[in-house]
Design an enzyme around this catalytic site. Structure first.
Site, PDB file in Angstrom:
ATOM      1  CB  SER A 177      -0.966  -0.051   1.187  1.00 40.61           C
ATOM      2  OG  SER A 177      -1.978   0.903   1.032  1.00 40.61           O
ATOM      3  CG  ASP A 341      -6.581  -2.836  -3.354  1.00 43.30           C
ATOM      4  OD1 ASP A 341      -7.234  -1.974  -2.740  1.00 43.30           O
ATOM      5  OD2 ASP A 341      -5.355  -2.974  -3.245  1.00 43.30           O
ATOM      6  CG  HIS A 374      -5.786  -2.088   0.376  1.00 43.12           C
ATOM      7  ND1 HIS A 374      -5.060  -1.824  -0.761  1.00 43.12           N
ATOM      8  CD2 HIS A 374      -5.190  -1.378   1.366  1.00 43.12           C
ATOM      9  CE1 HIS A 374      -4.063  -0.986  -0.470  1.00 43.12           C
ATOM     10  NE2 HIS A 374      -4.131  -0.703   0.809  1.00 43.12           N
TER      11      HIS A 374
END
Lengths: 394, 394
Positions: A177, A341, A374
């Site tokens: 991320s 995601d 995610h």
């Protein structure tokens, strides 16, 4: 205890690591890197910059086996191991970092660093410099007088840390991320220092959609009167706003499949029908609220605002476009992503992959499977273990 | 002026309708339906319930040509036509409702109704009953003393409106988003009254993911101290919180493709580099903020909280599961959806389609194309015009 695990993901991490044998746990310690003076990419000077860091494995004689791991938005440098044998949870990527694991600490020296303006100011194991830090010039917390910093600044401070260890070249840079953003930044800004990169659940640009959502994450803090324009130190902090912000972050980092599976339409309290009173809640709402409230107590609202800004400003190597960013990234790249995601949607990561290929960067890809969106880039990484191991050995 | 158009979507609606000839514009008027007493599905009594409604076309002699249109979360009953020839914008579905259009007002009598707790209390053309309404028993606005209402209540009030017109059976019920929820509820709760349904961009259940997001929409209002537990009437309303809430609704109803195309990484003000100060913004952030602020001025915060609750409580015909809901829906169904939708994601709508098929309900489907995600169900409906026309003629 690793902070991320305290949040809603605790059960997930527990499930993901429950099969592991603890006998070979790494025992790690947090160290502090100090820069007496740091000049930001935008030209501001910050004195006495401090960031925490951890290392796993042993640096070899020619200092050629170092791998740098960057943390996610709400994360810390506790990527692997435990501080004490009886810690409940290890670091967030412990499933892939350790002796004999995908990022093998018998071979590699793995460094993980806290960023500037790290969110977890309430954690005794997190060291960072940001709005909550005492400004040495005034003896008071900076608040919004702290200069704006960007992902580029996170990487510049990390570079100073790496260089302080005598390391001239990194075998690899990786991260999930926001850690992927730093990973791309590393490759774009320091092409001679990075042999290969593994960006996980992230793209090589902050597009308008990401910029907008980051702003929405910040909004509840600004609505909270206790925020007081950032001058709340020594007073009541804006915990309600911060909790609401962290709820959005948490939900967007998840996915409907796991949310529905874990909660369904169950009530928070079987005695309080949500149809009977405006304040009676469904279970998913109560769980999200409890997570946000718990997390807010160890986080800093201004730091969240500065993280939002740093991510919005993200543009690898100062590139004006995605193609320009891709052209700056020469290091062989293994892109790991999750098509479900909702923070960096599949098509956004695929646009980065296409741009890298167009620019001639050697690119491999790996798609994570799972129900967590995610978050699979944090808790489901064993799926990618063999691919990571092979990529690092090339 | 139609309120939705005032928001960020104004340009979109303009673009979508720019090619239309205005000479055949419907001129419509808002009427008010009054129920002296209404008992909610949960058993509470509300006196003097008033909702606005509009109608397009002519009811035939045997009252068999009526079609009911339900509005979306932030919408009103202004589905088609204009109040005056010089109105800037027509109703939100004007592209598919009117003489010779997909929902042909030369053939059908089209009714559109405001829901209970409608958001747009500041619009002189919206008539609704909710927390902002004066409680006849106290002479003061209800605030949170207003009873909880659900999608089922919206439909029960509409049913009373339809019956007041002498209509025993509806040729069709339709609506987008929350309008689709009411559409499924109509079919499940009143199987003998509905010949066919066209739910657009909505599913036949409120799953945990939707329940969670609805709560996140509400959060900024509750953080705003002006909200004061709902008792802000006659005082400063919680505009900052409400604006932040409406920003989330707006962004989630959009899609990254249009967001990026319209904004990119442009700055809000070319003289104010976002890297130079924490308050300097990107264009997408400023646009989202301006839309939220403008919209908040004509909306009511408590009504938003009650809408959130009504949507969370949604369960067609009181069904405990999606399969149970589908089993209650017998009317032939045309499901229109947008696979890029971020409010009712493609897989959520497809789960409804599968459940309806499993239950033996005759189902057709139509996928909208576009860059606007959920919003395509409002502004891109001409794509489905032929399919709707044919379905209504069956």
């Amino acid at each position: 205890m690793q902070l991320f695990a305290k949040f809603a993901a605790a059960a997930l991490i527990l499930a993901a690591t429950a099969g592991a044998a603890w006998s070979d746990d790494l025992i790690v310690e947090k160290k502090t890197f100090v820069l007496p003076t740091y000049t930001t990419a935008a030209g501001a000077i910050i004195k006495d910059v401090r960031v925490g860091w951890e290392a796993y494995g042993t640096l070899n004689a020619d200092k050629s086996n170092a791998i740098l791991v960057n943390h996610f938005f709400s994360g810390t440098s506790h990527a692997a191991g435990k501080y004490a044998a009886d810690d409940k949870f290890p670091g967030y990527w412990d499933a892939i970092i350790g002796p004999g694991k995908a990022i093998d600490t018998d071979k590699y020296y793995v460094i993980a660093s806290d960023t500037l303006v790290n969110l977890n100011t309430g954690s005794p194991k997190t060291v960072t410099t940001g709005p909550a830090t005492i400004d040495p010039d005034t003896g008071k917390p900076y608040g919004l007088r702290f200069p704006v910093v960007s992902i580029a600044d996170f990487v510049r401070v990390e570079k100073a840390l790496v260089e302080s260890l005598g390391i001239k070249k990194l075998h690899a840079v990786t991260g999930a991320s926001m850690g992927a953003l730093q990973t791309y930044e590393w490759a774009a800004a320091n092409p001679g220092m990075v042999d290969r990169i593994i960006p996980v659940i992230g793209a090589a640009e902050a597009d308008a959609f990401l910029i907008a959502w980051l702003d929405l994450w910040a909004d509840p803090i600004r609505v909270d009167p206790n925020w007081a324009g950032g001058d709340y130190y020594g007073k009541e902090p804006p915990l309600a706003g911060l909790a609401a912000s962290l709820k959005i972050v948490s939900q967007q980092a998840s996915h409907w499949e796991i949310t529905d599976e874990q909660n369904g339409r169950q009530w928070a309290d079987p005695a309080r029908d949500p149809a009977k009173a405006i304040g009676n809640e469904f279970r998913v709402v109560a769980a999200l609220g409890a997570g946000g409230t718990a997390r807010a107590k160890v986080s800093d609202a201004n730091h969240l605002l500065y993280l939002v800004k740093a991510n919005q400003l993200y543009a690898p190597g100062g590139a004006a476009t995605l193609d320009e960013a891709a052209a700056k990234i020469k290091a062989p790249t293994l892109v790991i992503y999750q098509p479900k995601d909702l923070v960096f949607p599949g098509p956004a990561v695929e646009a980065t992959i296409a741009a890298l290929k167009k620019a001639g960067t050697p690119v491999e890809t790996f798609q994570l499977q799972g129900k967590r969106g995610h978050l699979d880039g944090v808790v489901s990484m064993t799926q990618a273990a063999d691919t990571i191991r092979a990529f690092l050995a090339k």
